[in-house]
Design a protein around this motif. Sequence first.
Motif, short mmCIF file in Angstrom:
data_model
loop_
_atom_site.label_atom_id
_atom_site.label_comp_id
_atom_site.label_asym_id
_atom_site.label_seq_id
_atom_site.Cartn_x
_atom_site.Cartn_y
_atom_site.Cartn_z
N GLY A 185 39.50 23.71 80.24
CA GLY A 185 39.39 23.68 81.69
C GLY A 185 38.14 24.41 82.15
O GLY A 185 37.43 25.05 81.37
N PRO A 186 37.85 24.34 83.48
CA PRO A 186 36.61 24.95 83.98
C PRO A 186 36.55 26.46 83.77
O PRO A 186 35.49 27.01 83.46
CB PRO A 186 36.62 24.58 85.47
CG PRO A 186 38.03 24.20 85.78
CD PRO A 186 38.59 23.64 84.53
N LEU A 187 37.67 27.16 83.94
CA LEU A 187 37.67 28.61 83.73
C LEU A 187 37.41 28.96 82.27
O LEU A 187 36.69 29.92 81.97
CB LEU A 187 39.00 29.21 84.19
CG LEU A 187 39.31 29.06 85.69
CD1 LEU A 187 40.65 29.70 86.02
CD2 LEU A 187 38.20 29.68 86.53
N LYS A 188 37.97 28.18 81.37
CA LYS A 188 37.74 28.39 79.94
C LYS A 188 36.29 28.12 79.58
O LYS A 188 35.69 28.83 78.75
CB LYS A 188 38.67 27.48 79.14
CG LYS A 188 38.51 27.58 77.63
CD LYS A 188 38.84 28.96 77.10
CE LYS A 188 38.80 28.97 75.58
NZ LYS A 188 38.97 30.34 75.03
N VAL A 189 35.69 27.09 80.19
CA VAL A 189 34.29 26.79 79.93
C VAL A 189 33.40 27.94 80.36
O VAL A 189 32.48 28.36 79.64
CB VAL A 189 33.88 25.48 80.66
CG1 VAL A 189 32.36 25.30 80.64
CG2 VAL A 189 34.57 24.29 80.03
N ILE A 190 33.67 28.49 81.55
CA ILE A 190 32.88 29.63 82.03
C ILE A 190 33.05 30.84 81.11
O ILE A 190 32.08 31.54 80.79
CB ILE A 190 33.28 29.98 83.48
CG1 ILE A 190 32.89 28.83 84.43
CG2 ILE A 190 32.61 31.27 83.93
CD1 ILE A 190 33.36 29.03 85.85
N GLU A 191 34.27 31.07 80.68
CA GLU A 191 34.52 32.19 79.77
C GLU A 191 33.78 32.02 78.45
O GLU A 191 33.15 32.97 77.94
CB GLU A 191 36.02 32.31 79.52
CG GLU A 191 36.41 33.43 78.56
CD GLU A 191 37.89 33.44 78.25
OE1 GLU A 191 38.30 34.14 77.30
OE2 GLU A 191 38.66 32.73 78.95
N ASP A 192 33.81 30.81 77.89
CA ASP A 192 33.17 30.58 76.58
C ASP A 192 31.65 30.60 76.66
O ASP A 192 30.99 30.93 75.67
CB ASP A 192 33.63 29.23 76.02
CG ASP A 192 35.10 29.22 75.64
OD1 ASP A 192 35.68 30.33 75.51
OD2 ASP A 192 35.68 28.13 75.49
N THR A 193 31.10 30.21 77.79
CA THR A 193 29.64 30.05 77.90
C THR A 193 29.00 31.11 78.78
O THR A 193 27.86 30.94 79.21
CB THR A 193 29.31 28.66 78.46
OG1 THR A 193 29.87 28.53 79.79
CG2 THR A 193 29.87 27.55 77.58
N TRP A 194 29.71 32.20 79.03
CA TRP A 194 29.19 33.19 79.96
C TRP A 194 27.84 33.75 79.51
O TRP A 194 26.93 33.95 80.33
CB TRP A 194 30.20 34.33 80.12
CG TRP A 194 29.79 35.35 81.14
CD1 TRP A 194 29.44 36.65 80.93
CD2 TRP A 194 29.66 35.13 82.55
NE1 TRP A 194 29.11 37.27 82.10
CE2 TRP A 194 29.24 36.36 83.13
CE3 TRP A 194 29.87 34.04 83.38
CZ2 TRP A 194 29.02 36.51 84.49
CZ3 TRP A 194 29.66 34.18 84.75
CH2 TRP A 194 29.24 35.41 85.29
N GLU A 195 27.67 33.99 78.24
CA GLU A 195 26.39 34.51 77.74
C GLU A 195 25.27 33.51 77.98
O GLU A 195 24.14 33.90 78.30
CB GLU A 195 26.51 34.85 76.25
CG GLU A 195 27.35 36.08 75.96
CD GLU A 195 26.77 37.34 76.60
OE1 GLU A 195 25.54 37.50 76.55
OE2 GLU A 195 27.55 38.13 77.16
N LEU A 196 25.55 32.22 77.80
CA LEU A 196 24.53 31.20 78.07
C LEU A 196 24.18 31.15 79.55
O LEU A 196 23.02 30.89 79.91
CB LEU A 196 25.03 29.83 77.61
CG LEU A 196 25.14 29.60 76.10
CD1 LEU A 196 25.80 28.26 75.83
CD2 LEU A 196 23.76 29.66 75.45
#
Length: 283
Positions: free
Chosen positions: A59-70
């Motif tokens: 989901g969108p929240l998981k995507v933000i969590e996984d890619t926060w460093e990027l």
Amino acid sequence: MPTTEPIRLPAPGPSALHAFARSLGQFFVQRVLPPLVIIGALLLLWHVLGSRPGAALPGPLKVIEDTWELIVHPFHDHGGNDVGLAWQLLASLQRVAYGYTLAVLAGVSLGVLVGQSTWALRGLDPLFQVLRTVPPLAWLPISLAGFRDGNPSAIFVIFITSIWPIIINTSVGIRNIPEDYRNVARVIRLNGAEYFVKVMLPAAAPYIFSGLRIGVGLSWLAIIAAEMLIGGVGIGFFIWDAWNSSRISDIILALVYVGLVGFALDRIVALVGHRITRGTAAS
């Protein structure tokens, strides 16, 4: 003594600030609010589907969590291909700039030739119609064989993909120049260069910029696909590398950036066309 009636001043109209606020509110309601509502609804639907047990995509929240460093470090550079998304996008944009510029120069020139010359139209148009149907990636093996290097091969794929709408739209614009314009040019005895600058290009500009907008979109599509195969730094290779490493969230983030950059490129060309054609080009 004669009586004097009091001077009646007209009632003041709405202040400039109120008028500006009202126009800003109308712009927000008519142009900003509809896409925000649609995007919000899609994000909500994505969140619901991505939150189910066993969902294939995060989901969108998981995507933000996984890619926060990027997201927060787009310009990091650890050497080689390990660079931030900003550098990946800039590398792709650089290839697009080279290929698209060559396509504009060649496409407008060939479009003018085909539009002006019946002989050129009959001789070249069938060739153009055949070549433009070849898929972009089908050109990549030929370009790799010819250039023996990935970077010029990708630029060639961009060039050969984006040139056809520029040629076709330019030639249509040249052929649709009103005969009155040509007659006036003959009367005032414009030479070839003057006719090209003062009559031909301004009259055909709306058609030319329609082709340029299509061409820049095709350029961005072509470079993403080409970079998946040639490797190196670039957003296309980043997406392919993320797939090979099963980093689905990285792919989704990259696709968001690809869409935003493609939209920005289209709007830039549309804005330039609107300014040059004084609003007669579609925007």
